[in-house]
Write an enzyme that holds these catalytic residues in place. Structure first.
Site, PDB file in Angstrom:
ATOM      1  N   TYR A  55      -7.915  24.626  11.322  1.00  0.00           N
ATOM      2  CA  TYR A  55      -8.770  23.441  11.269  1.00  0.00           C
ATOM      3  C   TYR A  55      -8.343  22.398  12.301  1.00  0.00           C
ATOM      4  O   TYR A  55      -7.164  22.058  12.415  1.00  0.00           O
ATOM      5  CB  TYR A  55      -8.719  22.806   9.866  1.00  0.00           C
ATOM      6  N   TYR A 281       3.372 -25.765 -17.689  1.00  0.00           N
ATOM      7  CA  TYR A 281       3.728 -24.405 -17.287  1.00  0.00           C
ATOM      8  C   TYR A 281       3.898 -24.243 -15.783  1.00  0.00           C
ATOM      9  O   TYR A 281       4.738 -23.470 -15.327  1.00  0.00           O
ATOM     10  CB  TYR A 281       2.640 -23.421 -17.735  1.00  0.00           C
ATOM     11  N   ARG A 284       7.464 -25.397 -15.349  1.00  0.00           N
ATOM     12  CA  ARG A 284       8.467 -24.722 -16.174  1.00  0.00           C
ATOM     13  C   ARG A 284       8.483 -23.212 -15.963  1.00  0.00           C
ATOM     14  O   ARG A 284       9.523 -22.569 -16.082  1.00  0.00           O
ATOM     15  CB  ARG A 284       8.183 -25.054 -17.640  1.00  0.00           C
ATOM     16  N   PHE A 329      -3.290  12.204   4.677  1.00  0.00           N
ATOM     17  CA  PHE A 329      -4.009  11.076   5.272  1.00  0.00           C
ATOM     18  C   PHE A 329      -4.642  10.158   4.228  1.00  0.00           C
ATOM     19  O   PHE A 329      -5.202   9.132   4.561  1.00  0.00           O
ATOM     20  CB  PHE A 329      -5.130  11.598   6.181  1.00  0.00           C
ATOM     21  N   GLU A 413     -15.451  15.047   2.105  1.00  0.00           N
ATOM     22  CA  GLU A 413     -14.484  13.987   1.793  1.00  0.00           C
ATOM     23  C   GLU A 413     -15.074  13.186   0.635  1.00  0.00           C
ATOM     24  O   GLU A 413     -15.649  12.111   0.817  1.00  0.00           O
ATOM     25  CB  GLU A 413     -14.221  13.147   3.040  1.00  0.00           C
TER      26      GLU A 413
END
Length: 522
Positions: A55, A281, A284, A329, A413
């Site tokens: 391929y 918050y 802290r 890939f 794909e």
């Protein structure tokens, strides 16, 4: 740091990749690496000569993998591949990221599993050394079968096509090569596929994001400490004993840094009996929130440093007539981590905006909107609108690109990572984060001035002094956009964090000398 990096032999890190990109480090090839590359190219030539069907060497690509290409046409196949796959759109990515793509690709190809010719590898190295950097559109990769479109644009200049940044201008690659008396290359079998198959677009965006986010993480701790000082907050929540019983390394590191920055401060120690039981918050819980973002950063760093030392093209050439067509890939390993880090970066901005809001509320002895003559002056009201807008924009960018997949290549794909989008989004979030932190820094410096004559720690005072060299105290309205831009540049350049570290070294503060050193970027 050494001045030479041996591709294919040395291990690439985030710090080394950025040093190569910035021209602080020179890339070379050892004789052993040259031999491996030559041997791999010879294996490919032998496959062509023997007529083995492999391929991408003597077949078409994707859904055309069953189409056999004659030996005479294998070179044309590779040139056609670069041309046909260069379909990127949108604005170009920064040249620095394109250069990092080239560096990571050389590291992969130099390992001798890709069938690349030595002269092709040397040409890429020459281009990076000369800062002849290809123009690469930002959009078009789906993050599997490699970053095909951006990598095709990246390597078109090897065959005299496409555009490059050359001596401060964008010019046709052919023109730049002619000026340097460098003829275009004739690619051999498999070379085009080796060049465009891989995750270098994703990985380069990860490298730059990690470098920038590390700077933002360090800056956020210092700026948060300055905000706490301006708001007369307590440093007791940063006691190491508290964090030993919930020992997340990121949390412990941030708590340690905040304790070092605040425990020696006149301001912090001037109000032990003020009656405030707990801080909000956003003050802290800085160790827990900043620490979680550091954990996300570290996870991405670990995976990225695997990726930038990996071979991610296809097929892999292992030996004589020994090839494997696989899926190295596929960008999913980085895509998910990039999306995670995007949330981490966005949260740094989210909590920063809350601290900015606290500072302009007019609480804890600070004037409303951080200005004495509010009414005639709007003071610092509107910059927080900008942080709110940027925080909201970052939230929309937190949708995980890696959760999506759209089949391509006629279904060959059929699952893709979209990691290229993950990488771009993380950098966009960091762009916004730098402005959010710049606005908090603008507010924190103004708030500290209202605490005079009390002073903070030596490190925070040095940082405040640096800010005041760029942006003066505001006693009336002015165009704050100019101030914001100056402070954003101060942060993004690394000057602010550098000043904090220099002052820490001068006055023997231990901000970075802890058992959690793996958070470094070398």
């Amino acid at each position: 740091m050494k001045d030479e990096f041996r591709y294919g032999t040395d291990r690439l890190t985030i710090g080394l990749a950025m040093a190569l990109t910035q021209g602080k480090l020179r890339g070379t090839l050892s004789s052993k690496t040259r031999h491996k590359v030559d041997r791999s190219a010879a294996f490919v030539e032998d496959i062509v000569a023997q007529g083995d069907v492999v391929y991408g060497i003597n077949t078409g690509f994707g859904p055309l993998c069953d189409t056999i290409i004659s030996p005479e046409e294998t070179a044309n196949l590779q040139h056609n591949l670069l041309k046909s796959h260069a379909v990127g759109v949108g604005n170009p990515i920064p040249a620095s990221i394109a250069k990092t793509m080239m560096i990571i690709k050389v590291q992969a190809l130099a390992q001798g599993y890709s069938g690349i010719q030595l002269r092709t590898l040397e040409r890429i190295m020459w281009m990076t050394a000369q800062d002849i950097i290809p123009v690469v559109p930002a959009q078009g990769s789906v993050g599997a079968s490699g970053d095909l479109a951006p990598l095709a644009h990246l390597f078109l200049p090897l065959i005299g096509l496409g555009e490059v940044y050359y001596k401060g201008n964008i010019v046709p690659a052919e023109k730049a090569l002619a000026a340097e008396v460098m003829p275009p290359l004739q690619l051999g079998p498999k070379e085009g596929l080796a060049l465009i198959n891989g995750t270098q677009f994703i990985a380069a965006h990860a490298v730059h994001a990690l470098y920038r986010m590390h700077n933002a993480l360090d800056a956020a701790d210092v700026i948060g400490a300055m905000s706490l000082e301006g708001l007369m907050g307590s440093y007791k929540p940063f006691d190491a004993r508290l964090h030993e019983i919930r020992p997340f390394p990121g949390n412990q590191l941030v708590a340690h840094r905040l304790w070092e920055l605040l425990s020696k401060s006149e301001i912090a120690n001037s109000h032990p009996d003020c009656g405030r039981v707990q801080d909000p918050y956003s003050l802290r819980c800085m160790p827990q929130v900043h620490g979680a973002s550091r954990t996300a950063w570290r996870h991405l760093k670990e995976l990225t440093e695997i990726e930038i030392n990996a071979v991610t093209d296809n097929p892999i050439v292992l030996g004589p007539h020994d090839t494997i067509s696989g899926g190295n890939f596929h960008g999913q390993p980085l895509a998910i981590a990039l999306d995670y880090a995007t949330v981490g970066a966005a949260e740094l901005g989210n909590i920063s905006d809350r601290r900015s809001y606290l500072i302009i509320e007019g609480r804890y002895g600070l004037p409303k909107l951080l200005i004495q003559d509010a009414g005639l002056n709007s003071g610092f009201m509107i910059p927080q609108y900008t942080t709110a807008a940027l925080v909201s924009e970052n939230k929309t960018l937190c949708f995980p690109a890696s959760a999506d997949s759209i089949p391509t290549s006629l279904g060959q794909e059929d699952h893709v990572s979209m990691g290229s989008i993950s990488g771009r989004k993380l950098n966009q979030v960091i762009d916004n984060l730098e402005y959010i932190l710049a606005i908090e820094l603008l507010y924190a410096a103004q708030a500290l001035d209202f605490r005079r004559p009390l002073k903070s720690s030596e490190v925070l005072e040095a940082c405040h002094t640096l800010v005041r060299t760029e942006v003066p105290f505001a006693d009336k309205d002015r165009i704050f956009a100019y101030d914001i831009k100056k402070l954003q540049q101060l942060l993004s350049s690394g000057r602010f964090v550098h000043e904090a570290n220099q002052a820490a070294e001068t006055y023997d503060y231990h901000l970075n000398k802890t058992v959690y050193e793996p958070f470094g970027i070398s």
